[in-house]
Design a protein around this motif. Structure first.
Motif, PDB file in Angstrom:
ATOM      1  N   CYS A   1      -3.143   1.678   8.106  1.00  0.00           N
ATOM      2  CA  CYS A   1      -4.277   1.831   7.187  1.00  0.00           C
ATOM      3  C   CYS A   1      -5.616   1.708   7.906  1.00  0.00           C
ATOM      4  O   CYS A   1      -6.660   2.030   7.348  1.00  0.00           O
TER       5      CYS A   1
ATOM      6  N   THR B   1      -4.701  -5.400   6.584  1.00  0.00           N
ATOM      7  CA  THR B   1      -4.782  -4.123   7.302  1.00  0.00           C
ATOM      8  C   THR B   1      -3.744  -4.098   8.417  1.00  0.00           C
ATOM      9  O   THR B   1      -3.232  -5.140   8.825  1.00  0.00           O
ATOM     10  N   CYS B   2      -3.438  -2.887   8.869  1.00  0.00           N
ATOM     11  CA  CYS B   2      -2.479  -2.717   9.956  1.00  0.00           C
ATOM     12  C   CYS B   2      -2.851  -1.416  10.677  1.00  0.00           C
ATOM     13  O   CYS B   2      -3.733  -0.695  10.214  1.00  0.00           O
TER      14      CYS B   2
ATOM     15  N   CYS C   1       1.915   1.983   4.061  1.00  0.00           N
ATOM     16  CA  CYS C   1       2.224   0.888   4.995  1.00  0.00           C
ATOM     17  C   CYS C   1       2.635  -0.327   4.173  1.00  0.00           C
ATOM     18  O   CYS C   1       2.596  -0.281   2.951  1.00  0.00           O
TER      19      CYS C   1
ATOM     20  N   LYS D   1       0.817  -1.214   0.000  1.00  0.00           N
ATOM     21  CA  LYS D   1       0.000   0.000   0.000  1.00  0.00           C
ATOM     22  C   LYS D   1       0.859   1.276   0.000  1.00  0.00           C
ATOM     23  O   LYS D   1       2.079   1.231   0.105  1.00  0.00           O
TER      24      LYS D   1
ATOM     25  N   CYS E   1       1.191  -3.301   4.064  1.00  0.00           N
ATOM     26  CA  CYS E   1       0.130  -4.273   3.794  1.00  0.00           C
ATOM     27  C   CYS E   1       0.085  -4.584   2.300  1.00  0.00           C
ATOM     28  O   CYS E   1       0.278  -3.688   1.488  1.00  0.00           O
TER      29      CYS E   1
HETATM   30 ZN    ZN Z   1      -1.694  -1.295   6.356  1.00  0.00          ZN
END
Ligand code: ZN
Ligand code: ADP
Ligand code: MG
Length: 475
Positions: A40, A36-37, A22, A19, A24
């Motif tokens: 995000c 996701t993290c 990040c 992304k 991901c």
């Molecule tokens: Zn993320």
């Protein structure tokens, strides 16, 4: 009496591995909310870090559209609340975008061209997806934070046709550069259309209406046409000022009309300000040098195909209209003994006609190597052009190689002069009256002899050899 004014905004999803801010993965079709993290998901305290790959792809696009590439660009925060955006703002580039002042040429059927100016291309983060399921709505954040490049044209298009030509050209450039898959159905090439009209000769811009969420070229064209009709009818009925105002509209494919979605927000409504969590985006000389070396683009390839292979403009245009087709053709041409003429007709006439339903050039059961070999077999006279169509039908259904299917179908052309000569002698011997008539001046009968020989050989004789032999034998 009216002139149409169209400007287009295209959101291209970049095909980076991870992304925008990040690490991901950006891949599709994963279980909801797994890619996701904290960044995000916009959890407090998580900080964004720019993915350099996004700058690389921006340089490639900027080079392709002949634009200024800003070595320093900045991010801004655009505030709005929507369930698919957990941060309640979007990170974008308002004041200094990565790419500015580009252009793109569109090509009309009559061979003329027009240049469309591109105002800017800026980097921004995509939102997640709202999924409406009966009475409830769910949110999937796998897409949240995926990198987008928004490419904004100047209001330079004057008809639906020009808008579609622009979009198809831009789409093809993205595919040639391989910076995004540009799949319209899946939303990786999303188009917002801005439309206004004005009295012919007037230089000033009138009120624009923005139509969003149209996912095919066909519907975009239709949406523009119905919106032009709505605006000009309002003008003619004297209600332009009441009925046409700056707003966002939706295109209803069933009713073939545009409908109001929401009033247009002013920039002030978004409370833009410089993004405090990110540093400026810097493009180094090394990056610029490396990524401005871009692959050959559709226009250059088309011109090269005309010059190098002697294709006509039309066929060169068809073949280079998609990068897949262009590569398919190039693979065919790389096979020894293949002529451009045979390759072109096998690809654009025979194969395309057989690719129906789910089949297309990328999943064709007959790949470029096979079709190229088939072309080579026509060109080296192993089979006739007519027989090749039968072989192709067979190859579409059976996963076998070209030569063995020619054998299986018994379509090998007889070029052996001795064998053809024997058939010619036989036909001449069996038709003494016709021979006398022909030699007495009835030239038309030549076709009769050719036909008889071809028939006797079950179509396998090489027509050119038959012609030559008969000419010399009949005198
Ligand atoms: Zn993320
Ligand atoms: P926003 O994001 O608010 O829609 P942008 O500046 O990003 O604003 O995009 C505006 C788009 O609308 C551009 O493509 C521009 O060319 C186009 N546009 C601006 N004015 C007109 C107009 N009067 N008629 C048609 N298109 C217009
Ligand atoms: Mg817009």
């Amino acid at each position: 009496m009216f002139e149409v004014v169209i400007g287009l905004e295209v959101h291209v999803q970049l095909n980076t591995a991870t992304k925008l801010f990040c690490s991901c993965p950006t891949s599709f079709n994963h279980t909801q909310n797994t890619n996701t993290c904290p960044t995000c998901l916009a959890l407090p305290g998580a900080l964004p870090v720019l993915n350099k790959e996004v700058l690389h792809k921006s340089i490639m696009l900027g080079t392709a559209i002949d634009a200024t590439i800003n070595k320093t660009s900045f991010f801004d925060r655009k505030s709005y609340f929507y369930p698919d955006s957990p941060s309640a703002y979007q990170i974008t580039q308002l004041y200094t975008p990565v790419v500015e002042h580009g252009k793109l040429q569109i090509d009309f059927e009559d061979g003329t061209h027009k240049e469309i100016r591109i105002n800017r291309a800026h980097i921004e983060a995509d939102a997640g997806k709202n999924i409406h399921d009966g009475d409830i709505s769910k949110v999937d954040l796998n897409r949240a934070g995926t990198p987008l490049l928004e490419i904004v044209s100047e209001p330079d298009m004057r008809s639906a046709e020009e808008a579609i030509l622009y979009l198809k050209k831009l789409h093809s450039i993205i595919r040639y550069l391989d910076i995004g898959d540009a799949n319209m159905q899946e939303g990786s090439f999303r188009v917002d259309v801005n439309v206004s009209i004005r009295p012919k000769g007037d230089e000033k811009l009138y009120t624009r209406v923005e139509i969003k969420n149209i996912n095919s070229f066909k519907f975009i064209e239709k949406a523009i046409q119905v919106e032009i009709t709505r605006q000009s009818e309002a003008w003619e009925d004297g209600v332009y000022d009441e009925e046409i105002f700056q707003e966002t509209r939706l295109f209803d494919q069933v009713k073939q009309e545009t409908r109001s979605m929401r009033g247009k927000e002013e920039a002030a409504d978004y409370r833009y300000f410089p993004e405090p969590d990110l540093l400026k985006a810097v493009i180094t000389d090394e990056m610029l040098e490396k990524y401005s070396k871009i692959p050959e683009l559709p226009d250059e390839k088309r011109e090269r195909f005309v010059k190098e292979f002697g294709l006509n403009e039309y066929n060169a245009g068809v073949i280079t209209s998609s990068v897949e087709m262009a590569h398919f053709f190039e693979t065919m041409m790389s096979i020894k003994g293949v002529s451009a003429k045979t390759a072109t007709s096998l690809l654009t006439v025979e194969l395309l006609a057989r690719l129906k339903g789910e089949l297309n050039i990328t999943n064709s059961p007959v790949d470029a190597n096979k079709l190229g070999l088939l072309a080579a077999r026509i060109d080296d006279k192993t089979i006739s052009g007519k027989a090749a169509k039968e072989v192709l039908d067979y190859l579409m259904e059976n996963d076998v190689d070209v030569d063995s299917s020619i054998d299986t179908l018994g379509l090998k052309q007889v070029t052996d002069t001795g064998a053809i000569e024997a058939i010619c002698d036989e036909i001449i011997g069996a038709n003494p009256e016709k021979v006398a008539e022909y030699q007495g001046g009835k030239d038309k009968l030549f076709g009769f002899f050719v036909g008889q020989v071809m028939k006797a050989s079950k179509g396998s004789a090489d027509p050119q050899t038959v012609n030559e032999l008969l000419k010399s034998k009949l005198g």
